[in-house]
Scaffold this motif. Sequence first.
Motif, PDB file in Angstrom:
ATOM      1  N   LYS A 269       1.201  -1.078  -0.062  1.00 52.17           N
ATOM      2  CA  LYS A 269      -0.101  -0.047  -0.087  1.00 52.17           C
ATOM      3  C   LYS A 269       0.810   1.174  -0.259  1.00 52.17           C
ATOM      4  O   LYS A 269       0.502   2.047  -1.100  1.00 52.17           O
ATOM      5  CB  LYS A 269      -0.752  -0.171   1.554  1.00 52.17           C
ATOM      6  CG  LYS A 269      -2.439   0.638   0.832  1.00 52.17           C
ATOM      7  CD  LYS A 269      -2.982   0.285   1.786  1.00 52.17           C
ATOM      8  CE  LYS A 269      -4.836   0.974   0.627  1.00 52.17           C
ATOM      9  NZ  LYS A 269      -6.028  -0.195   1.768  1.00 52.17           N
ATOM     10  N   GLU A 270       2.118   1.325   1.101  1.00 52.95           N
ATOM     11  CA  GLU A 270       2.862   2.015   0.539  1.00 52.95           C
ATOM     12  C   GLU A 270       3.967   2.316  -0.635  1.00 52.95           C
ATOM     13  O   GLU A 270       3.754   3.599  -0.487  1.00 52.95           O
ATOM     14  CB  GLU A 270       4.020   1.866   1.674  1.00 52.95           C
ATOM     15  CG  GLU A 270       2.413   1.746   3.272  1.00 52.95           C
ATOM     16  CD  GLU A 270       4.356   1.846   4.174  1.00 52.95           C
ATOM     17  OE1 GLU A 270       5.371   1.666   4.646  1.00 52.95           O
ATOM     18  OE2 GLU A 270       4.276   1.825   5.791  1.00 52.95           O
ATOM     19  N   MET A 271       3.503   1.472  -1.067  1.00 53.40           N
ATOM     20  CA  MET A 271       4.229   1.728  -3.001  1.00 53.40           C
ATOM     21  C   MET A 271       3.609   1.692  -3.453  1.00 53.40           C
ATOM     22  O   MET A 271       3.908   1.596  -4.749  1.00 53.40           O
ATOM     23  CB  MET A 271       5.766   0.588  -2.867  1.00 53.40           C
ATOM     24  CG  MET A 271       6.155  -0.017  -1.746  1.00 53.40           C
ATOM     25  SD  MET A 271       8.151   1.387  -1.898  1.00 53.40           S
ATOM     26  CE  MET A 271       8.947   1.288  -3.651  1.00 53.40           C
ATOM     27  N   GLY A 272       1.826   1.629  -3.442  1.00 53.26           N
ATOM     28  CA  GLY A 272       1.704   2.172  -4.288  1.00 53.26           C
ATOM     29  C   GLY A 272       1.333   1.582  -5.295  1.00 53.26           C
ATOM     30  O   GLY A 272       0.818   1.303  -6.799  1.00 53.26           O
ATOM     31  N   VAL A 273       1.497  -0.367  -5.059  1.00 54.25           N
ATOM     32  CA  VAL A 273       1.500  -0.961  -5.413  1.00 54.25           C
ATOM     33  C   VAL A 273      -0.301  -1.923  -6.094  1.00 54.25           C
ATOM     34  O   VAL A 273      -0.417  -2.879  -5.079  1.00 54.25           O
ATOM     35  CB  VAL A 273       1.809  -2.732  -4.996  1.00 54.25           C
ATOM     36  CG1 VAL A 273       2.174  -3.398  -5.600  1.00 54.25           C
ATOM     37  CG2 VAL A 273       3.659  -2.390  -5.215  1.00 54.25           C
ATOM     38  N   ASN A 274      -0.782  -2.063  -7.086  1.00 54.36           N
ATOM     39  CA  ASN A 274      -2.595  -2.108  -6.930  1.00 54.36           C
ATOM     40  C   ASN A 274      -2.069  -3.119  -8.819  1.00 54.36           C
ATOM     41  O   ASN A 274      -0.828  -2.823  -9.462  1.00 54.36           O
ATOM     42  CB  ASN A 274      -2.978  -1.445  -6.793  1.00 54.36           C
ATOM     43  CG  ASN A 274      -2.968   0.141  -8.005  1.00 54.36           C
ATOM     44  OD1 ASN A 274      -2.103  -0.448  -9.691  1.00 54.36           O
ATOM     45  ND2 ASN A 274      -3.200   1.466  -7.778  1.00 54.36           N
ATOM     46  N   LEU A 275      -3.080  -3.010  -8.942  1.00 56.89           N
ATOM     47  CA  LEU A 275      -3.505  -3.835 -10.475  1.00 56.89           C
ATOM     48  C   LEU A 275      -4.039  -2.865 -11.757  1.00 56.89           C
ATOM     49  O   LEU A 275      -3.234  -3.841 -12.714  1.00 56.89           O
ATOM     50  CB  LEU A 275      -5.257  -4.052 -10.587  1.00 56.89           C
ATOM     51  CG  LEU A 275      -5.684  -5.671  -9.658  1.00 56.89           C
ATOM     52  CD1 LEU A 275      -6.924  -6.534  -9.737  1.00 56.89           C
ATOM     53  CD2 LEU A 275      -4.457  -7.237 -10.154  1.00 56.89           C
ATOM     54  N   GLY A 306       3.283 -14.235  -0.774  1.00 56.40           N
ATOM     55  CA  GLY A 306       2.086 -13.376  -0.898  1.00 56.40           C
ATOM     56  C   GLY A 306       1.191 -12.286  -0.838  1.00 56.40           C
ATOM     57  O   GLY A 306       2.474 -11.479  -1.655  1.00 56.40           O
ATOM     58  N   THR A 307       0.926 -12.158  -0.259  1.00 55.54           N
ATOM     59  CA  THR A 307      -0.011 -10.626   0.089  1.00 55.54           C
ATOM     60  C   THR A 307       0.567  -9.452   0.581  1.00 55.54           C
ATOM     61  O   THR A 307       0.627  -8.849   0.097  1.00 55.54           O
ATOM     62  CB  THR A 307      -1.090 -10.619   0.786  1.00 55.54           C
ATOM     63  OG1 THR A 307      -1.159 -11.025   2.229  1.00 55.54           O
ATOM     64  CG2 THR A 307      -2.128 -11.483   0.589  1.00 55.54           C
ATOM     65  N   TYR A 312      -1.777  -4.705  -3.664  1.00 54.79           N
ATOM     66  CA  TYR A 312      -3.031  -3.986  -1.848  1.00 54.79           C
ATOM     67  C   TYR A 312      -4.034  -4.542  -2.322  1.00 54.79           C
ATOM     68  O   TYR A 312      -5.130  -5.504  -1.402  1.00 54.79           O
ATOM     69  CB  TYR A 312      -2.500  -2.892  -1.054  1.00 54.79           C
ATOM     70  CG  TYR A 312      -2.888  -1.850  -1.982  1.00 54.79           C
ATOM     71  CD1 TYR A 312      -4.508  -1.846  -2.092  1.00 54.79           C
ATOM     72  CD2 TYR A 312      -1.919  -1.304  -3.034  1.00 54.79           C
ATOM     73  CE1 TYR A 312      -4.525  -0.390  -3.530  1.00 54.79           C
ATOM     74  CE2 TYR A 312      -2.492  -0.127  -3.329  1.00 54.79           C
ATOM     75  CZ  TYR A 312      -3.869   0.108  -3.961  1.00 54.79           C
ATOM     76  OH  TYR A 312      -4.138   1.579  -3.848  1.00 54.79           O
ATOM     77  N   ASP A 313      -4.646  -5.187  -3.743  1.00 50.29           N
ATOM     78  CA  ASP A 313      -6.009  -5.036  -3.821  1.00 50.29           C
ATOM     79  C   ASP A 313      -6.116  -6.315  -4.244  1.00 50.29           C
ATOM     80  O   ASP A 313      -7.197  -6.999  -4.680  1.00 50.29           O
ATOM     81  CB  ASP A 313      -6.629  -4.354  -4.838  1.00 50.29           C
ATOM     82  CG  ASP A 313      -5.686  -3.858  -6.459  1.00 50.29           C
ATOM     83  OD1 ASP A 313      -4.498  -4.542  -6.258  1.00 50.29           O
ATOM     84  OD2 ASP A 313      -5.634  -3.112  -7.108  1.00 50.29           O
ATOM     85  N   VAL A 314      -5.358  -7.071  -3.966  1.00 45.71           N
ATOM     86  CA  VAL A 314      -5.374  -8.879  -4.477  1.00 45.71           C
ATOM     87  C   VAL A 314      -5.565  -9.777  -3.392  1.00 45.71           C
ATOM     88  O   VAL A 314      -4.407  -9.301  -3.050  1.00 45.71           O
ATOM     89  CB  VAL A 314      -4.048  -9.733  -5.488  1.00 45.71           C
ATOM     90  CG1 VAL A 314      -4.737 -11.151  -5.685  1.00 45.71           C
ATOM     91  CG2 VAL A 314      -4.460  -8.535  -7.237  1.00 45.71           C
ATOM     92  N   SER A 318      -8.885 -14.754  -6.705  1.00 41.40           N
ATOM     93  CA  SER A 318     -10.372 -14.235  -7.133  1.00 41.40           C
ATOM     94  C   SER A 318     -10.726 -13.339  -7.639  1.00 41.40           C
ATOM     95  O   SER A 318     -11.127 -13.245  -8.309  1.00 41.40           O
ATOM     96  CB  SER A 318     -10.924 -15.020  -6.136  1.00 41.40           C
ATOM     97  OG  SER A 318     -11.329 -14.142  -5.274  1.00 41.40           O
ATOM     98  N   ASP A 319      -9.815 -11.897  -6.937  1.00 42.10           N
ATOM     99  CA  ASP A 319      -9.451 -10.512  -7.545  1.00 42.10           C
ATOM    100  C   ASP A 319      -8.853 -10.270  -8.476  1.00 42.10           C
ATOM    101  O   ASP A 319      -8.875  -9.476  -9.067  1.00 42.10           O
ATOM    102  CB  ASP A 319      -8.882 -10.580  -6.269  1.00 42.10           C
ATOM    103  CG  ASP A 319      -9.659 -10.118  -4.282  1.00 42.10           C
ATOM    104  OD1 ASP A 319     -10.866  -9.977  -4.708  1.00 42.10           O
ATOM    105  OD2 ASP A 319      -8.652 -10.605  -4.023  1.00 42.10           O
TER     106      ASP A 319
END
Length: 354
Positions: A269-275, A306-307, A312-314, A318-319
């Motif tokens: 989240k702090e690094m802005g890692v998302n889909l 893993g997570t 952060y949005d996975v 299933s996401d």
Amino acid sequence: MFIFDAHLDLAMNAMEWNRDLTLPVSEIREREKGKTDKPDRGNTTVSFPAMRKGNVGLCVATQIARYVKKENPLPGWHSQHQAWAQTQGQLAWYKAMEKAREMVQIRDTEGLENHFKLWESNKGKKTIGYILSLEGADSIVDLSYLEKSHESGLRAIGPAHYGPGVYAHGTDSVGGIGVKGRELLKKIEELNLILDATHLCDMSFWETMDVYNGPVWASHQLCRKFVDHNRQFSDEQLKELISRKAVIGIALDAWMMVPNWVRGKSDPKEMGVNLEIMINNMDHICQLAGNTNHVGIGTDLDGGFGTEQGPYDVDTISDLQKIPALLSQRGYSETDIQKITSQNFINFLKRVWR
């Protein structure tokens, strides 16, 4: 939407992480609470129920076992024969999952077509289809072992993983493919196996492209444009793959997605890692190609992380069902989205297997 994931280390998770993938992700996490032997304990994202929930009905599933010489500091097996035995244990797990009707091995076009009919029928528990791949060829003691693997259903192979390998140089190493690498590539062509270019260092990549004429894809890859590291492919490498009708699967390992990621310390989240970063890589390849025919999904979820080291949005695999909406927001049509989520890899397989 139906999803094809071109890279999952399922057997590695089952055999080395001791995860029962028939259980829900929540149960696997609960059982791992307090364990510290692996950095991703308690953070798993993949299980068969999660794949079914996300309509991930088909995947490329790996065997993996690195051989390391005495001077090589990387973890791995101390002989090629040990590495071979490890991959055969992984194969035995896949066969056990087939007998339990959790998975079905896809070897040819007929099997592919039959799998879709069963998946679309919605009758009972859906069996997950898998195409068997070998990540890193170190376990191939000699070329007769590759023939045995092909008979067992192997349909794709990456010559190298991390470091210097028996047949090629991989991530974080420098070197070419040598005589043994050329012999391997010739046998791959002869057996009509798919060459997985993922992990090849730059020198080995270009030497491979000079001598190899068979089908090639990159199962779990990202673009060097966004993260300047040898693990990613440059635009020149991506264009070479596109010219060979390859499909490139986009991965979800955070250190590959953003610059300056520190393993074990950085926070998604702090690094802005998302889909959205996955979509950026997909879009870049589509712009290079001038179409949507050469990109897909190859998450590498639970590939040693893993997570704690993923978007952060996975929360679970299933996401991946969030991807179609994100592509739609970028202006991609439903046809293009279907290509990216599954059809490009499926069309590739049909072409190669025909």
